[in-house]
Motif scaffolding. Structure first.
Motif, short mmCIF file in Angstrom:
data_model
loop_
_atom_site.label_atom_id
_atom_site.label_comp_id
_atom_site.label_asym_id
_atom_site.label_seq_id
_atom_site.Cartn_x
_atom_site.Cartn_y
_atom_site.Cartn_z
N ILE A 119 -21.00 -8.50 -25.54
CA ILE A 119 -22.30 -8.77 -26.17
C ILE A 119 -23.34 -8.85 -25.08
O ILE A 119 -23.29 -9.74 -24.22
CB ILE A 119 -22.28 -10.08 -26.98
CG1 ILE A 119 -21.31 -9.97 -28.15
CG2 ILE A 119 -23.68 -10.43 -27.46
CD1 ILE A 119 -21.14 -11.27 -28.93
N ARG A 145 -27.87 -13.98 -27.98
CA ARG A 145 -26.48 -13.98 -27.50
C ARG A 145 -25.65 -15.04 -28.22
O ARG A 145 -24.53 -14.79 -28.64
CB ARG A 145 -26.43 -14.23 -25.99
CG ARG A 145 -26.88 -13.08 -25.13
CD ARG A 145 -26.40 -13.26 -23.69
NE ARG A 145 -26.77 -14.55 -23.12
CZ ARG A 145 -27.92 -14.81 -22.52
NH1 ARG A 145 -28.84 -13.86 -22.42
NH2 ARG A 145 -28.17 -16.01 -22.02
N ALA A 156 -15.45 -12.72 -27.56
CA ALA A 156 -16.72 -12.20 -27.05
C ALA A 156 -16.89 -12.49 -25.56
O ALA A 156 -16.62 -13.60 -25.10
CB ALA A 156 -17.88 -12.79 -27.83
N THR A 161 -19.40 -13.47 -34.33
CA THR A 161 -18.22 -12.66 -34.02
C THR A 161 -16.99 -13.52 -33.75
O THR A 161 -15.88 -13.17 -34.17
CB THR A 161 -18.50 -11.74 -32.82
OG1 THR A 161 -18.95 -12.53 -31.71
CG2 THR A 161 -19.56 -10.71 -33.16
N GLU A 162 -17.17 -14.64 -33.07
CA GLU A 162 -16.03 -15.50 -32.81
C GLU A 162 -15.55 -16.19 -34.08
O GLU A 162 -14.36 -16.46 -34.25
CB GLU A 162 -16.36 -16.52 -31.72
CG GLU A 162 -16.51 -15.88 -30.34
CD GLU A 162 -16.68 -16.90 -29.23
OE1 GLU A 162 -16.91 -18.09 -29.55
OE2 GLU A 162 -16.56 -16.51 -28.05
N GLN A 187 -22.49 -14.36 -30.60
CA GLN A 187 -21.22 -14.97 -30.24
C GLN A 187 -20.69 -15.84 -31.38
O GLN A 187 -19.50 -15.80 -31.71
CB GLN A 187 -21.37 -15.82 -28.97
CG GLN A 187 -20.07 -16.49 -28.53
CD GLN A 187 -20.26 -17.39 -27.32
OE1 GLN A 187 -21.39 -17.84 -27.04
NE2 GLN A 187 -19.20 -17.65 -26.59
N CYS A 231 -11.70 -3.44 -23.48
CA CYS A 231 -12.61 -3.86 -24.54
C CYS A 231 -12.45 -2.95 -25.74
O CYS A 231 -12.03 -1.80 -25.63
CB CYS A 231 -14.05 -3.81 -24.00
SG CYS A 231 -15.28 -4.40 -25.15
#
Length: 309
Positions: free
Chosen positions: A48, A56, A70, A63-64, A60, A88
């Motif tokens: 990211i 950010r 991340a 997505t987490e 984060q 990745c």
């Protein structure tokens, strides 16, 4: 809406706008799917990048929560240093505001993009994407909705997703011929909005002529036919509603263009007002490329069917 709006402004520092409204409580929480950890996202490692700490943190957080791992990057140079050794599955790159994008950053982005062996999702302002190459996995507009990000991630990682380039990034040369040949008239009095709309249309493979108000629209239509008119509702001399009413009176339904209203108004009843005036469709500003593309595709298909070509 029965609310209030406040503004605080300091010269040289900026402005803060605050508003409050009364709203009904939603019985069921929307976007229930966002609370589910999809199996195809679990343990996927992603990069990211954003130079904005809040962006950010938000990326984060989302997505987490969905089970991804991340790695945060805050400086452009770090993107170059990550390759080619990074393991990745995907990268999310947040483009800085237009005024802050440098040629150096674009070179770094190009290097990262071409060296990466994984999909890259680009986040941009709605009307600004300075990087013309369409090979990104997809481009998402800011402000970013979590549901859009979630759907894009699912699309990239789902075992059923065989495409590598989404329809929003198709090259102009790949757009069906009948789409590119649509004759479009853009009715807009604001110069900045004109440029934004023309760039958006160009990215979709279309060309458009410009009218600065409703009077010019009528004058131009009397000289040559158009397939589509993107009609701003609020214009000087003659607004879009009055211009549409004149078009309806002067041309038959078979001869007049398909009229798409463009307006910043998104209040209940605005769409009905536009349709009652004789417009065929309605799009709100700022114009979203995907929504405009869908409208033009629908009309192009209709025109193709009517002409039997």
């Amino acid at each position: 809406m029965g609310g209030h709006i406040y503004a605080e402004s300091v010269v040289g520092e900026g402005s803060t706008f605050t508003f409050c409204i009364r709203a009904q409580v939603v019985a069921e929480k929307p976007y229930n799917h966002l609370r589910q950890k999809h199996v195809c996202l679990f343990n996927k490692k992603i990069i990211i990048y954003s130079d904005h700490s809040t962006q950010r943190d938000l990326l984060q957080h989302h997505t987490e929560y969905w089970g991804m791992i991340a790695q945060l990057v805050s400086h452009p140079e770090e993107l170059r240093n990550l390759l080619p050794d990074i393991t990745c599955h995907l990268a999310i790159i947040d483009m800085p505001p237009a005024m802050q994008v440098s040629k150096k950053f674009l070179r770094l982005l190009s290097h990262f993009h071409h060296q990466a062996t994984f999909p890259v999702i680009l986040l941009t302002a709605t009307h600004y994407c300075p990087y013309p190459e369409p090979a990104f996995a997809t481009t998402l507009n800011k402000p970013l909705k979590p549901s859009k990000l979630y759907d894009s991630l699912i699309d990239q990682f789902s075992v059923h997703a065989h495409k590598t380039i989404l329809s929003s990034n198709i090259k102009a040369m790949d757009i069906p011929k009948e789409n590119k040949e649509l004759r479009i008239l853009l009715a807009e009095d604001n110069k900045v909005n004109q440029k934004v709309a023309l760039i958006t249309l160009q990215k979709l493979g279309y060309h458009a002529d410009i009218a600065n108000n409703g009077v010019e629209v009528l004058e131009i239509l009397r000289k040559q036919p158009y397939d589509v008119v993107l009609m701003d509702v609020q214009m000087p001399e003659m607004d879009g509603l009055v211009a549409t009413q004149h078009i309806v009176k002067e041309w038959s339904s078979e001869q007049r263009p398909w009229i798409i209203a463009m307006t910043a108004n998104a209040m209940q009843g605005d769409r009905e007002i536009c349709l009652e005036a004789g417009m065929n469709d309605y799009i709100t500003k700022p114009i979203r490329r995907e929504e405009l593309a869908k409208m033009l595709d629908i009309y192009a298909a209709k025109l193709h069917q009517d002409t039997g070509s």
